[in-house]
Design an enzyme around this catalytic site. Structure first.
Site, PDB file in Angstrom:
ATOM      1  N   SER A   1      22.316  54.141  15.034  1.00 37.05           N
ATOM      2  CA  SER A   1      22.273  52.761  15.502  1.00 37.05           C
ATOM      3  C   SER A   1      23.641  52.113  15.445  1.00 37.05           C
ATOM      4  O   SER A   1      23.798  50.998  15.931  1.00 37.05           O
ATOM      5  CB  SER A   1      21.261  51.936  14.700  1.00 37.05           C
ATOM      6  OG  SER A   1      21.302  52.262  13.356  1.00 37.05           O
TER       7      SER A   1
ATOM      8  N   HIS B   1      18.526  55.963  21.369  1.00 37.17           N
ATOM      9  CA  HIS B   1      18.351  55.037  20.250  1.00 37.17           C
ATOM     10  C   HIS B   1      16.981  54.366  20.308  1.00 37.17           C
ATOM     11  O   HIS B   1      16.747  53.474  21.127  1.00 37.17           O
ATOM     12  CB  HIS B   1      19.474  53.991  20.276  1.00 37.17           C
ATOM     13  CG  HIS B   1      19.450  53.044  19.124  1.00 37.17           C
ATOM     14  ND1 HIS B   1      19.793  51.722  19.235  1.00 37.17           N
ATOM     15  CD2 HIS B   1      19.108  53.221  17.830  1.00 37.17           C
ATOM     16  CE1 HIS B   1      19.668  51.138  18.066  1.00 37.17           C
ATOM     17  NE2 HIS B   1      19.246  52.021  17.194  1.00 37.17           N
TER      18      HIS B   1
ATOM     19  N   GLU C   1      17.492  52.805  23.920  1.00 36.23           N
ATOM     20  CA  GLU C   1      18.815  52.639  24.515  1.00 36.23           C
ATOM     21  C   GLU C   1      19.394  54.038  24.742  1.00 36.23           C
ATOM     22  O   GLU C   1      19.354  54.877  23.842  1.00 36.23           O
ATOM     23  CB  GLU C   1      19.735  51.859  23.568  1.00 36.23           C
ATOM     24  CG  GLU C   1      19.362  50.391  23.438  1.00 36.23           C
ATOM     25  CD  GLU C   1      20.259  49.637  22.455  1.00 36.23           C
ATOM     26  OE1 GLU C   1      20.384  48.429  22.606  1.00 36.23           O
ATOM     27  OE2 GLU C   1      20.816  50.269  21.540  1.00 36.23           O
TER      28      GLU C   1
ATOM     29  N   ASN D   1      21.868  45.324  19.275  1.00 39.15           N
ATOM     30  CA  ASN D   1      22.508  44.865  18.041  1.00 39.15           C
ATOM     31  C   ASN D   1      23.775  44.057  18.299  1.00 39.15           C
ATOM     32  O   ASN D   1      24.246  43.339  17.428  1.00 39.15           O
ATOM     33  CB  ASN D   1      22.805  46.039  17.105  1.00 39.15           C
ATOM     34  CG  ASN D   1      21.567  46.423  16.326  1.00 39.15           C
ATOM     35  OD1 ASN D   1      20.688  45.588  16.088  1.00 39.15           O
ATOM     36  ND2 ASN D   1      21.456  47.679  15.942  1.00 39.15           N
TER      37      ASN D   1
HETATM   38  P1  NAI Z   1      15.582  57.808   6.465  1.00 34.30           P
HETATM   39  O1  NAI Z   1      16.440  57.763   5.259  1.00 34.30           O
HETATM   40  O2  NAI Z   1      14.214  57.228   6.428  1.00 34.30           O
HETATM   41  O3  NAI Z   1      15.430  59.336   6.927  1.00 34.30           O
HETATM   42  C1  NAI Z   1      16.489  60.244   7.029  1.00 34.30           C
HETATM   43  C2  NAI Z   1      15.920  61.646   6.823  1.00 34.30           C
HETATM   44  O4  NAI Z   1      16.928  62.583   7.156  1.00 34.30           O
HETATM   45  C3  NAI Z   1      15.521  61.921   5.371  1.00 34.30           C
HETATM   46  O5  NAI Z   1      14.221  62.476   5.356  1.00 34.30           O
HETATM   47  C4  NAI Z   1      16.565  62.947   4.892  1.00 34.30           C
HETATM   48  O6  NAI Z   1      16.036  63.882   3.982  1.00 34.30           O
HETATM   49  C5  NAI Z   1      16.948  63.619   6.180  1.00 34.30           C
HETATM   50  N1  NAI Z   1      18.287  64.200   6.185  1.00 34.30           N
HETATM   51  C6  NAI Z   1      19.421  63.639   5.701  1.00 34.30           C
HETATM   52  N2  NAI Z   1      20.464  64.471   5.936  1.00 34.30           N
HETATM   53  C7  NAI Z   1      19.979  65.548   6.597  1.00 34.30           C
HETATM   54  C8  NAI Z   1      20.556  66.726   7.126  1.00 34.30           C
HETATM   55  N3  NAI Z   1      21.875  66.958   7.029  1.00 34.30           N
HETATM   56  N4  NAI Z   1      19.760  67.616   7.754  1.00 34.30           N
HETATM   57  C9  NAI Z   1      18.423  67.391   7.866  1.00 34.30           C
HETATM   58  N5  NAI Z   1      17.824  66.290   7.362  1.00 34.30           N
HETATM   59  C10 NAI Z   1      18.595  65.382   6.752  1.00 34.30           C
HETATM   60  O7  NAI Z   1      16.457  57.159   7.646  1.00 34.30           O
HETATM   61  P2  NAI Z   1      15.950  56.452   8.986  1.00 34.30           P
HETATM   62  O8  NAI Z   1      15.760  55.016   8.739  1.00 34.30           O
HETATM   63  O9  NAI Z   1      14.856  57.261   9.573  1.00 34.30           O
HETATM   64  O10 NAI Z   1      17.259  56.576   9.904  1.00 34.30           O
HETATM   65  C11 NAI Z   1      17.633  57.776  10.496  1.00 34.30           C
HETATM   66  C12 NAI Z   1      18.637  57.516  11.598  1.00 34.30           C
HETATM   67  O11 NAI Z   1      18.074  56.624  12.543  1.00 34.30           O
HETATM   68  C13 NAI Z   1      19.941  56.874  11.155  1.00 34.30           C
HETATM   69  O12 NAI Z   1      20.975  57.375  11.949  1.00 34.30           O
HETATM   70  C14 NAI Z   1      19.700  55.407  11.414  1.00 34.30           C
HETATM   71  O13 NAI Z   1      20.888  54.693  11.596  1.00 34.30           O
HETATM   72  C15 NAI Z   1      18.910  55.478  12.698  1.00 34.30           C
HETATM   73  N6  NAI Z   1      18.055  54.314  12.983  1.00 34.30           N
HETATM   74  C16 NAI Z   1      17.349  53.681  11.984  1.00 34.30           C
HETATM   75  C17 NAI Z   1      16.543  52.606  12.281  1.00 34.30           C
HETATM   76  C18 NAI Z   1      15.756  51.919  11.205  1.00 34.30           C
HETATM   77  O14 NAI Z   1      15.307  50.779  11.434  1.00 34.30           O
HETATM   78  N7  NAI Z   1      15.539  52.528  10.063  1.00 34.30           N
HETATM   79  C19 NAI Z   1      16.410  52.095  13.666  1.00 34.30           C
HETATM   80  C20 NAI Z   1      17.133  52.884  14.642  1.00 34.30           C
HETATM   81  C21 NAI Z   1      17.948  53.917  14.288  1.00 34.30           C
END
Ligand code: NAI
Length: 514
Positions: A124, A145, A157, A195
């Protein structure tokens, strides 16, 4: 590569089974793809799939899909390792928001997947260009996105980095649509569309509040009731979390080398420092602890309403105020105004000794002097004056409280709850929408995205009632051009400079699509 949507028979890989990855996996499975879900944490993919299966079962229980469909969709998702992604046509990463880690992952993936596989990132805030740099085939990397929760939010997006091939972006766009989403193209730029364009929604609310326009509950009520937004800025920031909202503002501010429009708010930083992060910590702007009472918006009931109002010139988009007064049994006498009052929205209502006009961005006290209206009261912009249950009003210093109360009591008879505002420039809704329109115009002027993409993004990414371009078409770009010029003059700040695109179009009356 064809520019059509990815065929449902082609497997999709999702890396990261957290909040976003789990939702994206479910969306892809619902569209018919076999989904391979990878997570670095043991058991995380299994847990996410079990949860998705449970939510599908719950939907089947409510009769929203058949039990057979629910079971088939769940069966299409399986936990996997990176090596299992070899046959995928699209891999979407949703791992931790860290450029080096994401780049490392894409590098690891390159030799695993086939040449035709698209590598998409759900980042994001990170640069898609930077993420693709150094890969053998950076042209196949793009942003896809999703918004949170990915299953419910209808926007995707589609972000192109400097090297992204147009057909790769197009395929992601079509695929997102095939998955039931609205898709909007954008160039890789800080904050992408939503954003970035949404920053003034928060930033101008903070400015209005810190300048003493009103308490947050009043500002929220005006933005909701008059602006038509599903939530006011302060209650929304409490929901998002002030730590998260502040960090996004700060990152867009830093990434644009200190663009003043994105300057973070010190008042918000204080909340973060105090640990008042919003709903999740029990307290933010509002108090969510047991027994806490939510403050009500300020309303001035007024006194001594009049039975006769004189309408001078045209109220433009605010003309339904006159209709509502008449329906309430108030006699409205229409008279021609002086020449300058013939342009839409520069007319006024004479209610007792007071003159009531729509704000043009100047504070009432200054305008009262400049335009010779002794007892001047300004009202704020509204999405629809025929239905708004509330109006934000500001009184010039020259206007006595008695005259102000007469205005409020008279408008009250026509069903308007009158929320008093201090005499700040541009009041609340006009100032906020003018800055959203300005932001949107700049994004178009800088080739970040199209005018249409902005409206789609803001309506489906953050549920705005209208996109900024639609606002400018409904209200008239000239109204916003004037408001921005007045804000700039009032504050003398770079922050309020008018986008060159508005300056170019605003005086011809042409919309952004023209
Ligand atoms: P989260 O922390 O809930 O999930 C991330 C997951 O990725 C975890 O289960 C973790 O174990 C896993 N992980 C971390 N490093 C890894 C790797 N090297 N290989 C495989 N798995 C790995 O995070 P979330 O909120 O789901 O965000 C994920 C992505 O989405 C980020 O880039 C974030 O910026 C983006 N995003 C988040 C939003 C939100 O509202 N939370 C909205 C839109 C985008």
């Amino acid at each position: 590569m064809s520019d059509r949507a990815l065929d449902a028979s082609v497997p999709v890989g999702v890396i990261g089974a957290g909040a976003m990855g789990a939702g994206i996996a479910l969306v892809a499975a619902q569209a018919g793809h076999a989904v391979r879900l990878v997570d670095a944490q043991a058991g995380a993919a299994e847990r996410a799939i079990a949860q998705a299966a449970a939510s599908l079962e719950a939907l089947a229980g409510k009769g929203r899909l058949s039990a057979a469909d629910a079971a088939a969709t769940a069966a299409r998702m399986r936990p996997a390792t990176l090596g299992d992604l070899a046959g995928c046509g699209l891999v979407i990463e949703a791992i931790v928001e860290d450029l080096d880690i994401k780049r490392g992952l894409l590098r690891e993936l390159e030799p695993i997947v086939g040449d035709g596989c698209i590598l998409a990132t759900n980042t994001s805030s990170l640069s898609v260009t930077a993420m693709a740099a150094g890969l053998k085939r950076p042209e196949r990397v793009a942003g896809m996105h999703f918004f949170n929760p990915a299953t419910r939010m209808r926007l995707v997006e589609v972000i192109s980095g400097l090297e992204t091939a147009p057909e790769v972006a197009q395929k992601i766009h079509r695929t997102a649509e095939a998955w039931g989403k609205h898709a909007a193209y954008a160039r890789s730029t800080p904050g992408f569309i939503v954003n970035r364009i949404a920053r003034p929604f928060y930033g101008e609310a903070w400015r209005a509040y810190t300048e003493g326009a009103a308490e947050p509950a009043t500002i929220d009520a005006i933005v909701r009731d008059c602006g038509g937004f599903p939530m006011g800025p302060f209650e929304l920031m409490d929901l998002i979390g002030h730590d998260v909202n502040f960090a996004v503002t700060q990152s867009v501010f830093d990434a644009t080398f200190g663009e003043r429009r994105y300057a973070p708010s010190l008042a918000q930083l204080e909340l973060v420092r105090a640990g008042r992060l919003g709903r999740k910590s029990g307290r933010g702007i509002y108090d969510y602890r047991d027994g806490a009472v939510r403050p009500s918006p300020a309303v001035e009931p007024g006194a001594e309403p009049v039975t006769r109002v004189i309408a001078v010139g045209s109220l433009g988009i605010a003309t339904p105020i006159i209709t509502r007064l008449e329906r309430a049994g108030i006699d409205v006498v229409r008279v021609q105004g002086p020449r300058e009052a013939q342009t839409p929205s520069s007319g006024w209502l004479e209610i007792g000794p007071a003159h009531l006009m729509m704000t043009d961005g100047r504070p009432a006290t200054r305008r009262a002097t400049e335009d010779a209206h002794e007892h001047l009261v300004l009202f704020d912009l509204a999405l629809d004056y025929a239905t708004t249950p509330r109006l934000g009003l500001a009184r010039a210093d020259q206007c006595g409280m008695g005259a102000f109360r007469t205005v409020c009591a008279t408008l009250g008879q026509a069903g308007f709850a009158c929320s008093p505002l201090d005499d700040v420039a541009g009041l609340v809704v006009l100032r906020l929408i003018a800055m959203l329109v300005n932001e949107a115009a700049d994004a178009v002027a800088h080739g970040i995205c199209s005018a249409d993409a902005i409206d789609v993004a803001m309506r489906f990414g953050v549920n705005y009632p209208r996109g900024p371009m639609e606002w400018s078409e409904q209200v008239g770009l000239r109204v916003f051009a004037r408001a921005l010029a007045n804000l700039r003059e009032h504050y003398g700040e770079e922050r309020y400079r008018t986008s060159a695109l508005i300056t170019r179009k605003g005086y011809t009356g042409a919309g952004f699509h023209g």
